[in-house]
Design a protein around this motif. Structure first.
Motif, PDB file in Angstrom:
ATOM      1  N   THR A 210       0.827  -1.214   0.000  1.00  0.00           N
ATOM      2  CA  THR A 210       0.000   0.000   0.000  1.00  0.00           C
ATOM      3  C   THR A 210       0.857   1.258   0.000  1.00  0.00           C
ATOM      4  OG1 THR A 210      -0.261   0.031   2.412  1.00  0.00           O
ATOM      5  CG2 THR A 210      -1.941  -1.142   1.132  1.00  0.00           C
ATOM      6  N   THR A 211       2.050   1.180   0.565  1.00  0.00           N
ATOM      7  CA  THR A 211       2.932   2.351   0.550  1.00  0.00           C
ATOM      8  C   THR A 211       3.448   2.629  -0.858  1.00  0.00           C
ATOM      9  OG1 THR A 211       4.722   0.899   1.285  1.00  0.00           O
ATOM     10  CG2 THR A 211       3.612   2.222   2.974  1.00  0.00           C
ATOM     11  N   LEU A 212       3.693   1.584  -1.643  1.00  0.00           N
ATOM     12  CA  LEU A 212       4.078   1.768  -3.046  1.00  0.00           C
ATOM     13  C   LEU A 212       2.908   2.367  -3.823  1.00  0.00           C
ATOM     14  CD1 LEU A 212       6.095  -0.378  -5.410  1.00  0.00           C
ATOM     15  CD2 LEU A 212       3.765   0.127  -6.058  1.00  0.00           C
ATOM     16  N   LEU A 213       1.710   1.867  -3.582  1.00  0.00           N
ATOM     17  CA  LEU A 213       0.528   2.379  -4.277  1.00  0.00           C
ATOM     18  C   LEU A 213       0.260   3.839  -3.930  1.00  0.00           C
ATOM     19  CD1 LEU A 213      -1.841  -0.680  -3.780  1.00  0.00           C
ATOM     20  CD2 LEU A 213      -0.512  -0.105  -5.824  1.00  0.00           C
ATOM     21  N   ASN A 214       0.615   4.227  -2.719  1.00  0.00           N
ATOM     22  CA  ASN A 214       0.394   5.592  -2.250  1.00  0.00           C
ATOM     23  C   ASN A 214       1.486   6.557  -2.719  1.00  0.00           C
ATOM     24  OD1 ASN A 214      -1.223   7.423  -0.805  1.00  0.00           O
ATOM     25  ND2 ASN A 214       0.131   7.293   0.965  1.00  0.00           N
ATOM     26  N   ASP A 215       2.547   6.019  -3.284  1.00  0.00           N
ATOM     27  CA  ASP A 215       3.659   6.824  -3.797  1.00  0.00           C
ATOM     28  C   ASP A 215       3.520   6.887  -5.319  1.00  0.00           C
ATOM     29  OD1 ASP A 215       6.126   7.695  -4.839  1.00  0.00           O
ATOM     30  OD2 ASP A 215       7.278   6.703  -3.261  1.00  0.00           O
ATOM     31  N   LYS A 216       2.935   7.976  -5.814  1.00  0.00           N
ATOM     32  CA  LYS A 216       2.622   8.040  -7.249  1.00  0.00           C
ATOM     33  C   LYS A 216       3.858   7.905  -8.128  1.00  0.00           C
ATOM     34  CE  LYS A 216       2.616  13.060  -7.472  1.00  0.00           C
ATOM     35  NZ  LYS A 216       1.842  14.262  -7.654  1.00  0.00           N
ATOM     36  N   GLU A 217       4.994   8.390  -7.669  1.00  0.00           N
ATOM     37  CA  GLU A 217       6.215   8.274  -8.472  1.00  0.00           C
ATOM     38  C   GLU A 217       6.676   6.816  -8.548  1.00  0.00           C
ATOM     39  OE1 GLU A 217       7.306  10.754 -10.283  1.00  0.00           O
ATOM     40  OE2 GLU A 217       5.829  12.103  -9.394  1.00  0.00           O
ATOM     41  N   ALA A 218       6.699   6.140  -7.420  1.00  0.00           N
ATOM     42  CA  ALA A 218       7.141   4.744  -7.391  1.00  0.00           C
ATOM     43  C   ALA A 218       6.170   3.845  -8.158  1.00  0.00           C
ATOM     44  CB  ALA A 218       7.293   4.262  -5.950  1.00  0.00           C
ATOM     45  N   PHE A 219       4.871   4.056  -7.944  1.00  0.00           N
ATOM     46  CA  PHE A 219       3.879   3.230  -8.637  1.00  0.00           C
ATOM     47  C   PHE A 219       3.974   3.427 -10.149  1.00  0.00           C
ATOM     48  CE2 PHE A 219      -0.541   2.428 -10.158  1.00  0.00           C
ATOM     49  CZ  PHE A 219      -0.550   1.064  -9.940  1.00  0.00           C
ATOM     50  N   ASN A 220       4.082   4.664 -10.585  1.00  0.00           N
ATOM     51  CA  ASN A 220       4.199   4.914 -12.023  1.00  0.00           C
ATOM     52  C   ASN A 220       5.521   4.418 -12.587  1.00  0.00           C
ATOM     53  OD1 ASN A 220       1.825   6.210 -13.329  1.00  0.00           O
ATOM     54  ND2 ASN A 220       1.992   7.479 -11.503  1.00  0.00           N
ATOM     55  N   PHE A 221       6.583   4.481 -11.804  1.00  0.00           N
ATOM     56  CA  PHE A 221       7.862   3.917 -12.241  1.00  0.00           C
ATOM     57  C   PHE A 221       7.710   2.416 -12.485  1.00  0.00           C
ATOM     58  CE2 PHE A 221      11.928   1.859 -11.338  1.00  0.00           C
ATOM     59  CZ  PHE A 221      12.731   2.475 -12.292  1.00  0.00           C
ATOM     60  N   LEU A 222       7.077   1.728 -11.538  1.00  0.00           N
ATOM     61  CA  LEU A 222       6.835   0.290 -11.691  1.00  0.00           C
ATOM     62  C   LEU A 222       5.978   0.016 -12.920  1.00  0.00           C
ATOM     63  CD1 LEU A 222       6.832  -2.681 -10.748  1.00  0.00           C
ATOM     64  CD2 LEU A 222       4.819  -2.094  -9.359  1.00  0.00           C
ATOM     65  N   MET A 223       4.895   0.751 -13.068  1.00  0.00           N
ATOM     66  CA  MET A 223       3.995   0.502 -14.196  1.00  0.00           C
ATOM     67  C   MET A 223       4.655   0.849 -15.530  1.00  0.00           C
ATOM     68  SD  MET A 223       1.686  -1.012 -12.623  1.00  0.00           S
ATOM     69  CE  MET A 223       0.886  -1.440 -14.143  1.00  0.00           C
ATOM     70  N   ASP A 224       5.496   1.877 -15.555  1.00  0.00           N
ATOM     71  CA  ASP A 224       6.256   2.191 -16.775  1.00  0.00           C
ATOM     72  C   ASP A 224       7.171   1.019 -17.136  1.00  0.00           C
ATOM     73  OD1 ASP A 224       5.084   4.713 -16.929  1.00  0.00           O
ATOM     74  OD2 ASP A 224       6.840   5.768 -16.119  1.00  0.00           O
ATOM     75  N   HIS A 225       7.819   0.461 -16.120  1.00  0.00           N
ATOM     76  CA  HIS A 225       8.717  -0.677 -16.351  1.00  0.00           C
ATOM     77  C   HIS A 225       7.945  -1.879 -16.901  1.00  0.00           C
ATOM     78  CE1 HIS A 225      11.713  -3.756 -15.883  1.00  0.00           C
ATOM     79  NE2 HIS A 225      10.960  -4.388 -15.005  1.00  0.00           N
ATOM     80  N   LEU A 226       6.822  -2.211 -16.271  1.00  0.00           N
ATOM     81  CA  LEU A 226       6.038  -3.362 -16.728  1.00  0.00           C
ATOM     82  C   LEU A 226       5.450  -3.120 -18.118  1.00  0.00           C
ATOM     83  CD1 LEU A 226       4.245  -4.429 -13.419  1.00  0.00           C
ATOM     84  CD2 LEU A 226       6.283  -5.446 -14.488  1.00  0.00           C
ATOM     85  N   THR A 227       5.037  -1.899 -18.380  1.00  0.00           N
ATOM     86  CA  THR A 227       4.514  -1.565 -19.707  1.00  0.00           C
ATOM     87  C   THR A 227       5.593  -1.775 -20.765  1.00  0.00           C
ATOM     88  OG1 THR A 227       2.956   0.022 -18.764  1.00  0.00           O
ATOM     89  CG2 THR A 227       3.474   0.270 -21.109  1.00  0.00           C
ATOM     90  N   ALA A 228       6.787  -1.275 -20.505  1.00  0.00           N
ATOM     91  CA  ALA A 228       7.893  -1.441 -21.455  1.00  0.00           C
ATOM     92  C   ALA A 228       8.227  -2.919 -21.653  1.00  0.00           C
ATOM     93  CB  ALA A 228       9.123  -0.674 -20.972  1.00  0.00           C
ATOM     94  N   ARG A 229       8.174  -3.686 -20.579  1.00  0.00           N
ATOM     95  CA  ARG A 229       8.490  -5.116 -20.679  1.00  0.00           C
ATOM     96  C   ARG A 229       7.475  -5.860 -21.542  1.00  0.00           C
ATOM     97  NH1 ARG A 229      11.413  -9.176 -18.615  1.00  0.00           N
ATOM     98  NH2 ARG A 229      10.411 -11.213 -18.486  1.00  0.00           N
ATOM     99  N   TYR A 230       6.206  -5.537 -21.385  1.00  0.00           N
ATOM    100  CA  TYR A 230       5.162  -6.355 -22.001  1.00  0.00           C
ATOM    101  C   TYR A 230       4.492  -5.757 -23.234  1.00  0.00           C
ATOM    102  CZ  TYR A 230       5.778  -9.371 -18.007  1.00  0.00           C
ATOM    103  OH  TYR A 230       6.328 -10.226 -17.078  1.00  0.00           O
ATOM    104  N   GLU A 231       4.857  -4.543 -23.635  1.00  0.00           N
ATOM    105  CA  GLU A 231       4.138  -3.927 -24.749  1.00  0.00           C
ATOM    106  C   GLU A 231       4.327  -4.658 -26.076  1.00  0.00           C
ATOM    107  OE1 GLU A 231       5.283   0.149 -25.074  1.00  0.00           O
ATOM    108  OE2 GLU A 231       7.413  -0.321 -25.094  1.00  0.00           O
TER     109      GLU A 231
END
Length: 182
Positions: free
Chosen positions: A33-54
């Protein structure tokens, strides 16, 4: 496909709260929940996963109840793919198929709708969850996907608790990608 470097992994790990002795003594609970509450960290993770799977050729993303819904739905939206929830029994309103799996003291079960992956033959599915520990739920989820005409092409986890052995077991069924190994 860019992998995260040590500094980037530490950044994500530091955004996840570790709670000792929860839910029982000797356990270190990884509170995302702390990662989800940190918009920078959450978006960094989602950017990484998006790049991996696009360009992975995925047709569907399936997320394991409940934290897999968070990452799976967010990634599905970014990749413009359908999202399939894998749920505990009696949570889905339509006809379901099930896969049982053993727990330390009993049996549990996961389900999906019978038509979760539509009519597409050999649909390529990415399975996602926040964490893999012993791997029982993830293994059952891959087996559940395989009961359909679909194929789990990879299982993705934010955290792999390596010492509990779940990823080793799951590797026999599908490829695995873990952002963080603890």
């Amino acid at each position: 496909m860019k992998e995260l470097n040590k500094k980037e992994k530490e950044y994500l790990l530091n955004s996840i709260r570790a709670i000792k002795d929860f839910p029982k003594p000797g356990i270190v609970f990884r509170d995302i929940t702390t990662l989800l509450n940190d918009k920078e960290a959450f978006n960094f993770l989602m950017d990484h996963l998006t790049a991996r799977y696009e360009n992975f050729g995925i047709d569907f993303i399936a997320g394991i109840e409940s934290r897999g819904f968070i990452f799976g739905a967010a990634l599905a939206a970014r990749l413009r793919l359908p999202f399939v929830p894998i749920r505990k029994p009696k949570k889905l309103p339509y006809i379901t198929i099930s896969q049982k799996y053993s727990l330390e003291y009993g049996v549990d079960e996961v389900q999906i709708h019978i038509d979760a992956f539509g009519e597409k033959e050999d649909a390529r599915v990415l399975l996602i969850d926040d964490l893999i520990a012993t791997g029982g739920t993830a293994k059952a989820s891959v087996e559940l996907i395989d009961q359909t005409k679909a194929k789990c092409v990879e299982a993705c986890f934010l955290i792999d608790l390596k010492e509990l052995g779940g990823s080793g077991t799951l590797k026999k069924l599908t490829k695995i990608y873990s952002v963080l190994e603890i």
